[in-house]
Design a protein around this motif. Structure first.
Motif, PDB file in Angstrom:
ATOM      1  N   PHE A 118       0.817  -1.219   0.000  1.00  0.00           N
ATOM      2  CA  PHE A 118       0.000   0.000   0.000  1.00  0.00           C
ATOM      3  C   PHE A 118       0.855   1.277   0.000  1.00  0.00           C
ATOM      4  N   GLY A 119       1.853   1.343   0.889  1.00  0.00           N
ATOM      5  CA  GLY A 119       2.717   2.521   0.958  1.00  0.00           C
ATOM      6  C   GLY A 119       3.485   2.746  -0.344  1.00  0.00           C
ATOM      7  N   PRO A 120       4.259   1.734  -0.777  1.00  0.00           N
ATOM      8  CA  PRO A 120       4.990   1.881  -2.045  1.00  0.00           C
ATOM      9  C   PRO A 120       4.078   2.236  -3.228  1.00  0.00           C
ATOM     10  N   GLU A 121       2.869   1.708  -3.240  1.00  0.00           N
ATOM     11  CA  GLU A 121       1.932   2.058  -4.314  1.00  0.00           C
ATOM     12  C   GLU A 121       1.611   3.545  -4.274  1.00  0.00           C
ATOM     13  N   ASN A 122       1.417   4.057  -3.051  1.00  0.00           N
ATOM     14  CA  ASN A 122       1.131   5.484  -2.917  1.00  0.00           C
ATOM     15  C   ASN A 122       2.313   6.336  -3.344  1.00  0.00           C
ATOM     16  N   LEU A 123       3.538   5.766  -3.175  1.00  0.00           N
ATOM     17  CA  LEU A 123       4.727   6.512  -3.575  1.00  0.00           C
ATOM     18  C   LEU A 123       4.876   6.534  -5.085  1.00  0.00           C
ATOM     19  N   GLY A 124       4.069   5.731  -5.773  1.00  0.00           N
ATOM     20  CA  GLY A 124       4.124   5.708  -7.233  1.00  0.00           C
ATOM     21  C   GLY A 124       5.329   4.978  -7.779  1.00  0.00           C
ATOM     22  N   LEU A 125       5.821   3.992  -7.070  1.00  0.00           N
ATOM     23  CA  LEU A 125       7.003   3.259  -7.535  1.00  0.00           C
ATOM     24  C   LEU A 125       6.623   2.285  -8.654  1.00  0.00           C
ATOM     25  N   PRO A 126       7.607   1.962  -9.521  1.00  0.00           N
ATOM     26  CA  PRO A 126       7.328   0.971 -10.562  1.00  0.00           C
ATOM     27  C   PRO A 126       7.044  -0.406  -9.950  1.00  0.00           C
ATOM     28  N   ARG A 127       6.270  -1.213 -10.667  1.00  0.00           N
ATOM     29  CA  ARG A 127       5.786  -2.470 -10.128  1.00  0.00           C
ATOM     30  C   ARG A 127       6.908  -3.386  -9.640  1.00  0.00           C
ATOM     31  N   GLU A 128       7.993  -3.498 -10.404  1.00  0.00           N
ATOM     32  CA  GLU A 128       9.075  -4.417 -10.022  1.00  0.00           C
ATOM     33  C   GLU A 128       9.685  -3.970  -8.689  1.00  0.00           C
ATOM     34  N   GLU A 129       9.808  -2.635  -8.534  1.00  0.00           N
ATOM     35  CA  GLU A 129      10.380  -2.096  -7.300  1.00  0.00           C
ATOM     36  C   GLU A 129       9.445  -2.380  -6.114  1.00  0.00           C
ATOM     37  N   ILE A 130       8.135  -2.228  -6.335  1.00  0.00           N
ATOM     38  CA  ILE A 130       7.183  -2.526  -5.266  1.00  0.00           C
ATOM     39  C   ILE A 130       7.336  -3.981  -4.842  1.00  0.00           C
ATOM     40  N   ARG A 131       7.386  -4.855  -5.833  1.00  0.00           N
ATOM     41  CA  ARG A 131       7.513  -6.287  -5.564  1.00  0.00           C
ATOM     42  C   ARG A 131       8.771  -6.564  -4.730  1.00  0.00           C
ATOM     43  N   ARG A 161       3.487  -7.021  12.991  1.00  0.00           N
ATOM     44  CA  ARG A 161       4.672  -7.191  12.148  1.00  0.00           C
ATOM     45  C   ARG A 161       4.359  -6.808  10.697  1.00  0.00           C
ATOM     46  N   ILE A 162       3.129  -7.131  10.260  1.00  0.00           N
ATOM     47  CA  ILE A 162       2.717  -6.736   8.910  1.00  0.00           C
ATOM     48  C   ILE A 162       2.666  -5.205   8.809  1.00  0.00           C
ATOM     49  N   ALA A 163       2.121  -4.581   9.851  1.00  0.00           N
ATOM     50  CA  ALA A 163       2.041  -3.118   9.850  1.00  0.00           C
ATOM     51  C   ALA A 163       3.445  -2.515   9.760  1.00  0.00           C
ATOM     52  N   ILE A 164       4.401  -3.135  10.481  1.00  0.00           N
ATOM     53  CA  ILE A 164       5.778  -2.638  10.422  1.00  0.00           C
ATOM     54  C   ILE A 164       6.341  -2.833   9.020  1.00  0.00           C
ATOM     55  N   ALA A 165       6.076  -4.005   8.428  1.00  0.00           N
ATOM     56  CA  ALA A 165       6.556  -4.265   7.069  1.00  0.00           C
ATOM     57  C   ALA A 165       6.017  -3.204   6.113  1.00  0.00           C
ATOM     58  N   GLY A 166       4.766  -2.813   6.309  1.00  0.00           N
ATOM     59  CA  GLY A 166       4.155  -1.795   5.456  1.00  0.00           C
ATOM     60  C   GLY A 166       4.890  -0.467   5.536  1.00  0.00           C
ATOM     61  N   ILE A 167       5.442  -0.179   6.717  1.00  0.00           N
ATOM     62  CA  ILE A 167       6.214   1.061   6.873  1.00  0.00           C
ATOM     63  C   ILE A 167       7.628   0.881   6.312  1.00  0.00           C
ATOM     64  N   ILE A 168       8.257  -0.271   6.635  1.00  0.00           N
ATOM     65  CA  ILE A 168       9.625  -0.513   6.137  1.00  0.00           C
ATOM     66  C   ILE A 168       9.670  -0.395   4.620  1.00  0.00           C
ATOM     67  N   ALA A 169       8.617  -0.893   3.960  1.00  0.00           N
ATOM     68  CA  ALA A 169       8.593  -0.923   2.499  1.00  0.00           C
ATOM     69  C   ALA A 169       8.639   0.476   1.902  1.00  0.00           C
TER      70      ALA A 169
ATOM     71  N   ASN B 235      -0.782   9.761  -8.852  1.00  0.00           N
ATOM     72  CA  ASN B 235       0.531   9.130  -9.039  1.00  0.00           C
ATOM     73  C   ASN B 235       0.627   7.740  -8.436  1.00  0.00           C
ATOM     74  N   ARG B 236      -0.487   7.075  -8.257  1.00  0.00           N
ATOM     75  CA  ARG B 236      -0.456   5.802  -7.567  1.00  0.00           C
ATOM     76  C   ARG B 236      -0.192   4.673  -8.545  1.00  0.00           C
ATOM     77  N   THR B 237       0.666   3.752  -8.154  1.00  0.00           N
ATOM     78  CA  THR B 237       0.912   2.563  -8.974  1.00  0.00           C
ATOM     79  C   THR B 237       0.326   1.356  -8.252  1.00  0.00           C
ATOM     80  N   LYS B 238       0.361   0.204  -8.899  1.00  0.00           N
ATOM     81  CA  LYS B 238      -0.215  -0.983  -8.279  1.00  0.00           C
ATOM     82  C   LYS B 238       0.776  -2.135  -8.287  1.00  0.00           C
ATOM     83  N   LEU B 239       0.727  -2.905  -7.211  1.00  0.00           N
ATOM     84  CA  LEU B 239       1.575  -4.101  -7.146  1.00  0.00           C
ATOM     85  C   LEU B 239       1.103  -5.124  -8.170  1.00  0.00           C
ATOM     86  N   VAL B 240      -0.195  -5.344  -8.193  1.00  0.00           N
ATOM     87  CA  VAL B 240      -0.740  -6.330  -9.110  1.00  0.00           C
ATOM     88  C   VAL B 240      -1.380  -5.594 -10.266  1.00  0.00           C
TER      89      VAL B 240
END
Lengths: 292, 286, 287
Positions: A118-131, A161-169, B235-240
């Protein structure tokens, strides 16, 4: 010395003045004239009784609340600037991540990995980077095997721990844990503490742990005690717990070993001051008692 | 029990049906609905029934689960059937007469097919949508299909986000309801006996805490989302990312063909000159 | 008879007959002493929450019997509500159960369900509010205008107003700061002395067990792992660590000192206990 990651100057905030629409404001203090400075990579505990204003302070640092007066600098940038745009706010929140108390109320998605994304998606990162980030964040909190699980079926500790992972990401510079262990059982708590310390030690993330568990606070490099909206104490953990009567007056306690030593001194025994951990306490008492 | 209802539930799996793009499944579901409403004779019904059975078979979901899914609506089905039987007036003599009620053969046939139509509708849509598509990908699919509406100012993303959060919190709220119910029962509250008015009153100690805590949850969730840099779809992207593959195109094409066949089967026969008994049976107009 | 509640061969299985079947309690036999504070400790998933719900009949055991004062509580299922008044259960985070317009009415909810007279209700509300230390002026306020700690007290008072024979509290101090914890848990002893009721305190915290309980029941994986007086339980600290329960830091300190040849004795699991033991040791050595 480089610019501290967080610095505040005469920071004040009160709830009534802002007519904050929040539901649970009655019991919380605002803050008054807060001057603190936190260096990059520090591990700081913020202590205070319920409603002392410690959570308010945290919410000011990533712009969930806006101060009435005073300034906050994050990484040298003055975030209390009136001309701040939405993009600037966005930048601050990316740098200062926050994990809250109730793990249920911070998970958005019905699948663990989609929540972490969710966080990385909001940052607008490319899909591979999110993954990549999702995978490494889940690995960092030891939850890789739960990637496709539904969060509501996990235990409290696992959810946190999931919530923390969401922030770390989001790769923040600072993570603020706002009583993140308060609702967990001892095992869940231990896991979360371990993760926060590893993030601090290995990844150099600045960790601010807001808590009222004294054993947690005593592990930090530095303890800030907030009382009735003001910083009552700001010093290395060892010093923070040396004045037991002040702590008690503020509705707090010291770790058990420290309390024991103080009780013995009160009873007239000339035992060492300045112990912090149980190990130190054992050594001090051992050498004191072996002589008797 | 709430958890016994299989209608609307998602069964994780790895079948072709599970793997299809949610948009494909939504479109096929819409085509199926059209087909089911066009169907008006045994041959078209038979065709759709075969399609439904094939869907169940390839999804690898057990037939019992599907049948259990129909259970909750049995009462409604029965009611519509009875209405159909009594309200239909047919040609010729009635099958039997009683007071003002006249039952015609045609009425019975109509009622059976009406019920069959509803069952097909439920089986096919739940096979395609809820049983084999996770709520989140269903929302993604809807969001993507409705995207053109954004041009005329419809907040499609917000809508989809609201829907997926609602789905995320359903189990949490069920759990919470149970907790508060137990807490009030421990104080002697009685939710299951007494008159209707008393039972409605008994709900107040349940509903008020539930609403208060939901508001608190909503507020905390909103704060947590903001902390994670949420600002709508800017500017939102998606994982899937949804991607149509060959199998999606194949399924879409096949569905379109079947739909055409069913529509033809429903409209054409009346213009045909031949008239034999078997033919009559197959194309008996319902 | 010195036991108030006895569980005999209790098993509880969630979702019996479904693929999600889960055994929460497995042939549990345990009893709780009258007029005592008994601690119930165990990890999440050890079955302690299930056990608590069995005590006041919120759940019906899959197998086995629950005896309250020697009487099977499920003998007549229609009278299970009377059991709920006798075994008062304070759930986790009980502040979420508040709903009425005033604190007074909220505390009076259970007595009103009991069908008591308005006069009797008022008396009980005042008594219960007094016990948890709620100032009288708060009684006319809306419970939603109170602080978290005050809400918690109102919720507990709402159970006390039933005058239960057994008071069961599930993590009553969760999320409170040290002073709030002490305030609430410290009152339990007074309550027992005053009312003669029995208390069952469910907690994750071994410190709480050590400080506030007379007896302790330890649960692990749906079974009773250990039970006894607090002294007995903490004298076997190693076996507690074996199931991953954290012994209080001060108990660890005392145990390590003993291991190093310093002969301490007494209640070596509370700060006061260890302090006294050390003072005793010093005086003894001086002789």
């Amino acid at each position: 010395m480089s610019e501290p990651i967080i610095r505040t100057k005469g920071l004040s905030f009160s709830y009534d003045e802002n007519k904050n629409p929040s539901f649970d404001v009655r019991e919380v203090h605002g803050v008054r004239d807060i001057n603190i400075s936190i260096e990059r990579g520090e591990y700081v505990a913020v202590l205070g009784h319920n409603g002392s204003g410690k959570s308010t302070l945290a919410k000011l640092l990533n712009m969930i609340l806006i101060p009435n007066s005073g300034d906050i600098f994050i990484d040298g940038v003055r975030i209390t600037d009136e001309n701040f745009t939405e993009d600037d706010v966005f930048d601050v929140r990316r740098k200062v991540g926050m994990v809250f108390q109730n793990p249920d109320n911070q998970l958005v998605a019905t699948v663990v990995e989609e929540d972490v994304a969710f966080g990385p998606e909001n940052l607008g990162l490319p899909r591979e980077e999110i993954r990549r980030r999702v995978n490494s964040a889940l690995a960092a909190v030891g939850m890789t095997e739960y990637a496709r699980h539904a969060p509501h079926k996990l235990s409290g500790g696992q959810k946190q721990r999931i919530a923390i992972a969401g922030i770390i990401a989001m790769r923040p510079d600072v993570i603020i844990f706002d009583e993140s262990t308060a609702m967990l059982d001892p095992l869940g708590r231990r896991d979360v503490i371990e993760i926060m310390e590893r993030l601090n030690r290995e990844d150099g993330i600045t960790v601010i742990n807001i808590t009222h568990y004294m054993d947690e606070a005593s592990r930090a490099d530095r303890v800030i005690i907030v009382n009735e909206g003001e910083v009552a104490f700001d010093a290395p953990a060892r010093e923070a717990f040396s004045n037991i009567s002040d702590l008690h007056r503020m509705g707090l306690e010291a770790p058990q070993g420290v309390e024991l030593m103080a009780a013995l001194r009160d009873a007239g025994l000339d035992v060492a001051e300045n112990v912090l951990t149980s190990e130190e306490c054992i050594e001090a008492l051992n050498s004191f008692l072996q002589d008797k | 029990m709430i958890s016994d209802i299989t209608l609307g539930q998602f069964f994780p799996g790895y079948s072709v049906l599970h793997k299809l793009d949610p948009r494909t499944k939504i479109i096929i579901a819409i085509l199926s609905i059209v087909a089911i409403f066009f169907a008006n004779n045994p041959i078209t019904f038979l065709l759709i029934t075969i399609i439904a059975v094939i869907l169940i078979w390839i999804s690898r979901i057990s037939f019992t689960v599907v049948i259990r899914g129909i259970k909750p609506i049995l009462l409604i089905l029965l009611f519509t059937m009875i209405l159909n039987i009594f309200m239909t007036t047919g040609e010729g003599d009635p099958l039997f007469e009683f007071w003002i009620i006249r039952v015609y053969t045609h009425g019975i046939i109509r009622a059976v097919f009406m019920a069959w139509r509803v069952i097909l509708l439920i089986v096919i849509t739940s096979m395609l949508l809820t049983y084999t598509t996770s709520p989140i990908s269903l929302t993604d699919g809807l969001e993507s299909l409705l995207l053109p509406l954004k041009l005329i100012g419809v907040p499609v993303h917000t809508f989809a986000m609201m829907m997926s959060i609602a789905l995320r919190f359903i189990p949490t709220l069920i759990e919470e309801t149970e907790k508060i119910m137990n807490a009030q029962k421990s104080r002697g509250a009685d939710f299951s006996t007494g008159s209707l008015v008393n039972r409605a009153k008994a709900l107040i100690p349940l509903l008020i805490p539930l609403i208060v805590s939901s508001f608190k949850r909503a507020e905390e969730l909103a704060t947590a989302m903001e902390c994670r840099c949420y600002r709508g779809d800017k500017n939102r992207t998606k994982l899937v990312k949804l991607e149509l593959r060959t199998r999606d195109y194949l399924c879409l094409a096949l569905s379109a063909l079947l739909l055409a066949a069913i529509i033809l089967g429903a409209i054409l026969p009346y213009n045909m000159p031949i008239n034999i008994a078997f033919y009559d049976l197959l194309f008996y107009k319902i | 008879m010195n036991e108030i509640i006895r569980l005999e061969n209790i098993s509880y299985i969630y979702g019996k007959g479904t693929p999600f079947e889960k055994v929460a309690l497995d042939n549990v036999c345990v009893s709780f002493s009258r007029g005592r504070i008994t601690g119930l400790i165990g990890h999440t998933g050890s079955g302690k929450s299930t056990l608590v719900s069995l005590l006041n009949g919120l759940l019906k055991p899959t197998e086995g019997k629950v005896f309250l004062d020697g009487k099977d509580i499920w003998e007549n299922p229609k009278e299970i509500s009377s059991v709920r008044y006798r075994v008062g259960l304070v759930m986790q985070y009980p502040e979420y159960q508040l709903f009425d317009e005033t604190v007074r009415n909220d505390i009076g909810f259970a007595p009103r369900n009991l069908g008591l007279s308005e006069e009797e209700i008022a008396g009980r509300v005042n008594e219960a509010a007094g016990f948890v230390g709620l100032p009288a002026e708060l009684l006319e306020k809306s419970p939603f205008d109170l602080s978290g700690g005050q809400k918690r007290r109102v919720a507990i008072a709402g159970i006390l107003a039933m005058r239960p024979d057994v008071l069961v509290l599930d993590e009553p101090a969760a999320g409170l700061d040290p002073r709030g914890r002490r305030d609430i848990l410290g009152k339990l002893g007074d309550y027992v002395r005053h009312s003669g009721a029995s208390v069952i305190l469910v907690s994750h915290s071994m410190e709480d067990m050590a400080t506030y309980c007379d007896n302790v029941v330890v649960m692990n994986r749906g079974k009773i792992y250990a039970e006894g007086t607090t002294d007995e339980i903490f004298s076997r600290a190693d076996s507690l660590s074996a199931v991953g329960l954290d012994v209080p830091a001060v108990a660890k300190i005392a145990a390590e000192l003993k291991r190093r040849g310093i002969d301490l004795s007494g209640k070596l699991y509370t700060i006061d206990g260890v302090r006294d033991a050390i003072l005793e040791y010093v005086r003894g050595g001086a002789k």
